[in-house]
Enzyme design. Structure first.
Site, PDB file in Angstrom:
ATOM      1  N   GLU A 137     -47.784  88.414   0.412  1.00  0.00           N
ATOM      2  CA  GLU A 137     -47.501  88.720  -0.777  1.00  0.00           C
ATOM      3  C   GLU A 137     -46.817  90.220  -0.855  1.00  0.00           C
ATOM      4  OE1 GLU A 137     -48.878  89.060  -5.398  1.00  0.00           O
ATOM      5  OE2 GLU A 137     -50.364  89.269  -3.909  1.00  0.00           O
ATOM      6  N   HIS A 160     -48.598  83.569  -9.069  1.00  0.00           N
ATOM      7  CA  HIS A 160     -49.292  83.761 -10.372  1.00  0.00           C
ATOM      8  C   HIS A 160     -48.446  83.649 -11.430  1.00  0.00           C
ATOM      9  CE1 HIS A 160     -48.185  87.904  -9.311  1.00  0.00           C
ATOM     10  NE2 HIS A 160     -49.251  88.021  -8.550  1.00  0.00           N
ATOM     11  N   ASP A 199     -58.658  82.817 -14.948  1.00  0.00           N
ATOM     12  CA  ASP A 199     -59.802  83.582 -14.992  1.00  0.00           C
ATOM     13  C   ASP A 199     -59.905  83.808 -16.401  1.00  0.00           C
ATOM     14  OD1 ASP A 199     -57.805  85.343 -15.466  1.00  0.00           O
ATOM     15  OD2 ASP A 199     -58.739  87.198 -14.124  1.00  0.00           O
ATOM     16  N   ASP A 237     -56.567  85.192  -6.734  1.00  0.00           N
ATOM     17  CA  ASP A 237     -56.120  86.433  -6.445  1.00  0.00           C
ATOM     18  C   ASP A 237     -57.443  87.260  -6.481  1.00  0.00           C
ATOM     19  OD1 ASP A 237     -54.224  88.131  -6.371  1.00  0.00           O
ATOM     20  OD2 ASP A 237     -53.699  88.221  -8.399  1.00  0.00           O
ATOM     21  N   LEU A 252     -54.064  95.362 -14.855  1.00  0.00           N
ATOM     22  CA  LEU A 252     -54.910  94.236 -14.147  1.00  0.00           C
ATOM     23  C   LEU A 252     -54.432  94.371 -12.659  1.00  0.00           C
ATOM     24  CD1 LEU A 252     -54.796  91.057 -16.295  1.00  0.00           C
ATOM     25  CD2 LEU A 252     -56.932  92.207 -15.631  1.00  0.00           C
ATOM     26  N   ALA A 253     -55.344  94.047 -11.672  1.00  0.00           N
ATOM     27  CA  ALA A 253     -55.085  94.398 -10.388  1.00  0.00           C
ATOM     28  C   ALA A 253     -55.806  93.513  -9.656  1.00  0.00           C
ATOM     29  CB  ALA A 253     -55.472  95.855  -9.672  1.00  0.00           C
ATOM     30  N   GLY A 254     -55.481  92.197  -9.692  1.00  0.00           N
ATOM     31  CA  GLY A 254     -56.135  90.973  -9.172  1.00  0.00           C
ATOM     32  C   GLY A 254     -57.427  90.797  -9.922  1.00  0.00           C
TER      33      GLY A 254
END
Length: 363
Positions: free
Chosen positions: A114, A199, A230, A254, A287-289
């Site tokens: 990625e 994603h 999620d 993720d 957001l970060a994963g």
């Protein structure tokens, strides 16, 4: 031998399943109270248990063991955009666990690269100082270290579209993602051989009725796409729209190093991220994963209204088929014995990876 309600390629049966490393037979019979599904296959995993894939060394082993305890039986170790040396360190670390599955761990099927071939305008949690223009020479040198099975590409970046047929010929699934491209760019990438979207909705141009963007290209034309279920990365209405539009939409976590860990500060590649209120964010608030696990993804899909077989397919069968893994993601004689056993609350009570029983945490 396990007994219960078993999801097979031909539908549900009540009966028993016999296996060693592979499934020997499935027979109808009395069954039982437990639900038996194919093990989950997660094609986008950065970390878990305080460990990040980009650390290299045995990080991939620790991550694969952590996710196996939640029913993931196969996965792709996923890299971040990073310096060339950092990516090579991560790939070297993953190579051993890809070649031979360590005890107690999910099968590492290969790498999802990625980045670093992304758009500066759609980085999300990827660092801006390490993006690069893609080249076959660079991809081949990475692929020689550890097998790349999926690769995220901002296909509108000059020179990237021409890479797609060559990457496809190498057996790599090209995914459109972290892209500032137009609808037309997305359609052109699919025509050139791109296989999916990274994603969906996150890190790409949004749907607008005058400018449909990359999201519009996915909804109109995709057979496969990732989505993070999620219930924080994507609104439930958008998930429902994607489920209606994309036949083989499949779930990924993720997941980051913060997965399975208390609130606090963790690493995501070269960056620091913060777990709080069930999500992971950069200091900026982006957001970060995630901290999602695949068993929770299953429960979330069911809560959205999917029947259990459909939810299971989107976490097992479809990702297996996407990679061409015809002996995983299904419970059938001859397939690998990758099995998750669930109770009435859809909590895992047993997990088997290639026939090996995984030690599960207490509920």
């Amino acid at each position: 031998m396990l007994s219960g309600r078993i999801l097979t390629p031909d539908g549900w049966i009540n009966g028993s399943i016999a296996f060693d490393q592979r499934i020997q037979a499935i027979q109808e019979g009395a069954g039982g109270a437990l639900t038996i599904l194919p093990g989950f296959i997660d094609l986008h995993v950065h970390g878990a248990g305080g460990v990040d894939i980009m650390q290299g060394g045995d990080a991939g082993v620790k991550v694969a063991r952590s996710h196996a305890r939640h029913g993931t039986t196969a996965m792709l170790g996923t890299t971040m955009t990073a310096t060339d040396n950092s990516i090579r360190r991560a790939l070297n670390g993953l190579a051993a666990s890809i070649a031979e599955r360590p005890p107690g761990a999910a099968r590492m099927l290969g790498v999802h690269l990625e980045g670093p071939f992304l758009s500066i305008h759609r980085l999300g949690a990827q660092p801006a100082d390490a993006i690069a223009i893609g080249s076959m020479e660079l991809v081949r040198s990475y692929h020689a270290l550890a097998p790349i099975r999926a690769l995220t590409l901002a296909t509108e970046v000059e020179g990237h579209l021409a890479l797609i047929p060559q990457l496809k010929d190498m057996g790599i699934r090209v995914q459109i993602g972290h892209s500032n491209g137009s609808y037309e760019d997305g359609v052109a990438a699919l025509a050139a051989g791109a296989a999916g979207f990274t994603h969906l909705f996150n890190g790409m141009t949004a749907l607008n009725h005058y400018k449909p963007g990359i999201v519009g290209a996915a909804l109109a034309h995709a057979e496969y796409a990732e989505i993070i279920p999620d219930l924080q990365h994507v609104h439930v209405g958008a998930i429902r729209a994607a489920l209606r539009a994309i036949p083989r939409l499949y779930g990924v976590t993720d997941a980051t190093a913060a997965t399975g860990m208390p609130d606090g500060e963790y690493g995501l590649g070269s960056q620091r991220v913060y777990k709080c209120l069930g999500c992971v964010r950069l200091a900026t608030g982006s957001l970060a994963g995630s901290v999602l696990t695949m068993d929770q993804a299953l429960r979330n899909f069911v809560d959205l209204g999917l029947d259990l077989a459909d939810a299971s397919n989107r976490l097992s069968l479809y990702p297996a088929d996407y990679l061409g893994e015809t002996e995983r993601g299904r419970l059938a004689a001859g397939a690998w014995a990758d099995i998750v056993v669930l109770n009435a609350d859809l909590q895992p009570v047993a997990v088997f990876v290639e026939g090996e029983a995984i030690d599960l945490p207490p509920h």
